[in-house]
Design a protein around this motif. Sequence first.
Motif, PDB file in Angstrom:
ATOM      1  N   GLY A   1       0.819  -1.212   0.000  1.00 56.52           N
ATOM      2  CA  GLY A   1       0.000   0.000   0.000  1.00 56.52           C
ATOM      3  C   GLY A   1       0.850   1.259   0.000  1.00 56.52           C
TER       4      GLY A   1
ATOM      5  N   SER B   1      -3.964   1.820   9.287  1.00 55.74           N
ATOM      6  CA  SER B   1      -4.422   0.546   8.721  1.00 55.74           C
ATOM      7  C   SER B   1      -3.244  -0.368   8.392  1.00 55.74           C
TER       8      SER B   1
ATOM      9  N   GLN C   1     -10.280  -0.959  -7.694  1.00 56.59           N
ATOM     10  CA  GLN C   1     -10.209  -1.690  -8.971  1.00 56.59           C
ATOM     11  C   GLN C   1      -8.750  -1.890  -9.391  1.00 56.59           C
TER      12      GLN C   1
HETATM   13  C1  LIG Z   1     -10.978   5.786   4.327  1.00 63.00           C
HETATM   14  C2  LIG Z   1     -10.712   5.193   2.963  1.00 63.00           C
HETATM   15  C3  LIG Z   1     -11.787   4.881   2.149  1.00 63.00           C
HETATM   16  C4  LIG Z   1     -11.545   4.357   0.872  1.00 63.00           C
HETATM   17  N1  LIG Z   1     -12.630   4.020   0.111  1.00 63.00           N
HETATM   18  C5  LIG Z   1     -12.423   3.487  -1.114  1.00 63.00           C
HETATM   19  C6  LIG Z   1     -13.520   3.049  -1.900  1.00 63.00           C
HETATM   20  O1  LIG Z   1     -14.678   3.026  -1.449  1.00 63.00           O
HETATM   21  N2  LIG Z   1     -13.246   2.585  -3.155  1.00 63.00           N
HETATM   22  C7  LIG Z   1     -11.975   2.515  -3.653  1.00 63.00           C
HETATM   23  O2  LIG Z   1     -11.797   2.129  -4.802  1.00 63.00           O
HETATM   24  N3  LIG Z   1     -10.911   2.864  -2.905  1.00 63.00           N
HETATM   25  C8  LIG Z   1     -11.103   3.329  -1.648  1.00 63.00           C
HETATM   26  N4  LIG Z   1     -10.019   3.654  -0.872  1.00 63.00           N
HETATM   27  C9  LIG Z   1      -8.658   3.379  -1.404  1.00 63.00           C
HETATM   28  C10 LIG Z   1      -8.321   1.881  -1.312  1.00 63.00           C
HETATM   29  O3  LIG Z   1      -8.694   1.389  -0.047  1.00 63.00           O
HETATM   30  C11 LIG Z   1      -6.812   1.630  -1.530  1.00 63.00           C
HETATM   31  O4  LIG Z   1      -6.404   2.223  -2.736  1.00 63.00           O
HETATM   32  C12 LIG Z   1      -6.494   0.139  -1.562  1.00 63.00           C
HETATM   33  O5  LIG Z   1      -6.860  -0.477  -0.339  1.00 63.00           O
HETATM   34  C13 LIG Z   1      -5.011  -0.093  -1.821  1.00 63.00           C
HETATM   35  O6  LIG Z   1      -4.754  -1.464  -1.775  1.00 63.00           O
HETATM   36  P1  LIG Z   1      -3.278  -1.983  -1.489  1.00 63.00           P
HETATM   37  O7  LIG Z   1      -3.337  -3.458  -1.527  1.00 63.00           O
HETATM   38  O8  LIG Z   1      -2.321  -1.320  -2.364  1.00 63.00           O
HETATM   39  O9  LIG Z   1      -2.928  -1.492  -0.024  1.00 63.00           O
HETATM   40  P2  LIG Z   1      -3.672  -1.696   1.423  1.00 63.00           P
HETATM   41  O10 LIG Z   1      -5.095  -2.107   1.208  1.00 63.00           O
HETATM   42  O11 LIG Z   1      -3.355  -0.466   2.132  1.00 63.00           O
HETATM   43  O12 LIG Z   1      -2.910  -2.938   2.028  1.00 63.00           O
HETATM   44  C14 LIG Z   1      -1.557  -2.924   2.382  1.00 63.00           C
HETATM   45  C15 LIG Z   1      -1.317  -4.031   3.401  1.00 63.00           C
HETATM   46  O13 LIG Z   1       0.091  -4.207   3.570  1.00 63.00           O
HETATM   47  C16 LIG Z   1       0.387  -4.321   4.947  1.00 63.00           C
HETATM   48  N5  LIG Z   1       1.776  -3.880   5.130  1.00 63.00           N
HETATM   49  C17 LIG Z   1       2.301  -2.671   4.848  1.00 63.00           C
HETATM   50  N6  LIG Z   1       3.629  -2.649   5.047  1.00 63.00           N
HETATM   51  C18 LIG Z   1       3.958  -3.906   5.475  1.00 63.00           C
HETATM   52  C19 LIG Z   1       5.175  -4.512   5.840  1.00 63.00           C
HETATM   53  N7  LIG Z   1       6.344  -3.858   5.791  1.00 63.00           N
HETATM   54  N8  LIG Z   1       5.160  -5.804   6.257  1.00 63.00           N
HETATM   55  C20 LIG Z   1       3.993  -6.513   6.305  1.00 63.00           C
HETATM   56  N9  LIG Z   1       2.806  -5.975   5.952  1.00 63.00           N
HETATM   57  C21 LIG Z   1       2.789  -4.696   5.541  1.00 63.00           C
HETATM   58  C22 LIG Z   1      -0.636  -3.414   5.618  1.00 63.00           C
HETATM   59  O14 LIG Z   1      -0.798  -3.716   6.975  1.00 63.00           O
HETATM   60  C23 LIG Z   1      -1.872  -3.695   4.768  1.00 63.00           C
HETATM   61  O15 LIG Z   1      -2.593  -4.806   5.264  1.00 63.00           O
HETATM   62  C24 LIG Z   1     -10.221   4.165   0.411  1.00 63.00           C
HETATM   63  C25 LIG Z   1      -9.153   4.467   1.256  1.00 63.00           C
HETATM   64  C26 LIG Z   1      -9.385   4.965   2.526  1.00 63.00           C
HETATM   65  C27 LIG Z   1      -8.209   5.269   3.412  1.00 63.00           C
END
Ligand SMILES: Cc1cc2nc3c(=O)[nH]c(=O)nc-3n(C[C@H](O)[C@H](O)[C@H](O)COP(=O)(O)OP(=O)(O)OC[C@H]3O[C@@H](n4cnc5c(N)ncnc54)[C@H](O)[C@@H]3O)c2cc1C
Length: 402
Positions: A158, A165, A387
Amino acid sequence: MANKVCVIGAGASGLLAAISAKNHGADVYILERNQKIGKKILATGNGRCNYTNVDATEYNYNHPRFVKNIFEQFGPDKTLQFFESLGIVPKIEEEGKTYPLSEQSSSIVDVLGFEIEKLSIKVLFEQLVNDIEKNKNGYIIRTQSQTFYADKVIIATGGMALPKSGSDGIGYKLAKRVGHKITNVFPALVKLELDYPYLKQMDGVKIKVQAELIYLDEVIHSEYGDVLFTKYGISGPTILQISRKANELLQNKQQAYIRVKLIEHLDYKDLLQRFKMLQDKSIEMALIGLIPKKLIHPILKESGMKYFNETVKNISGKQINIIINLLFDWRFLIIGSKGFDDAQVTAGGVDIEDIDSMTLESKISKGIYFTGEVLDIDALCGGYNLQWAWSSGYIAGKYAGN
Ligand SMILES: Cc1cc2nc3c(=O)[nH]c(=O)nc-3n(C[C@H](O)[C@H](O)[C@H](O)COP(=O)(O)OP(=O)(O)OC[C@H]3O[C@@H](n4cnc5c(N)ncnc54)[C@H](O)[C@@H]3O)c2cc1C
């Protein structure tokens, strides 16, 4: 022998990556720093999870050419099918925004969790990865307490939005460790701070208006909807959408304004007529019923009026003109935004120049893949960011798993 794939992060993109890698034949495990999967997913869409947008195309993102290659392989259609196969019934709302029919983010986390378990993918919790090193057989992954090995590593950590989170930007450190550049990173989809002397008086006013981002006297982004004035500035869905471009301008030391058009359905002549009709009232009273009361003094002060009890008929035509113009064109200098704690997404991230846009594999360090928000890919509110997380997760998992 099956590829051993380590996925770092059990968020949206990491969960899809793990499922996809496993389905493509790999031996997969996930390292997650939290005690459970999908913490951020639970917070999405105000608890309803706007998990995709059925109308999403590559043009909704900051790097369309890059996203196109991924969407052609796994776009919104396949995402809908994938989630339907897990039991999620889509509820499509205005502008293509799509939610689970249950209207619960937890449904998305539950079905992904079930699938992870069904596929016997091991998730190791409370494992904060702080180092990755290449050796001749693959990669060594170190957490605060243990050392792991893998042939391929998917970095799904992320960005920096909502750090509580789990996504606090540590992924950038891991990316740098394997040779990657990080572009300028800043909060997007976030409340804006304004320099305006009367904000305290306006605090709490919520209105439905046309709000525009003005740069060099031109409208560069326009949104219609709810706007909320606060002590520090301005927020609401329209402002979140505008904030991406606004913050980009601020990053480049440019001056930009929010313009609010307070009056709908009436034009300049209508207002002139109104003031004529109410000419025996004070200017303050003449604005009652037209705009929210808490905005009347700020508008009058901004127009240069000193005495709000001045009778309309005694006010010069020039002054009336200033007031009317302000009602259609009220500008606020943007001086900043709230930080990552309040942001929904991160703009910037791992530079896509060094990533293969077909497979999401690093061009610098073979066997490393990146997914989701850690990459320099973002979009407006509306289901686009999740998405991207699903699409990129699925594709990275596919190629890492093969
Ligand atoms: C309040 C809020 C509402 C949102 N609503 C929407 C929505 O309705 N629709 C939409 O399209 N998008 C929405 N978003 C955006 C969307 O949630 C994110 O773009 C998406 O979750 C990104 O996915 P990701 O897998 O890249 O990262 P994340 O979902 O952030 O997951 C990253 C994971 O990696 C883990 N992690 C990080 N670093 C480490 C490490 N060094 N070692 C082990 N684990 C680690 C974290 O704990 C986490 O579990 C919203 C965001 C927020 C904050």
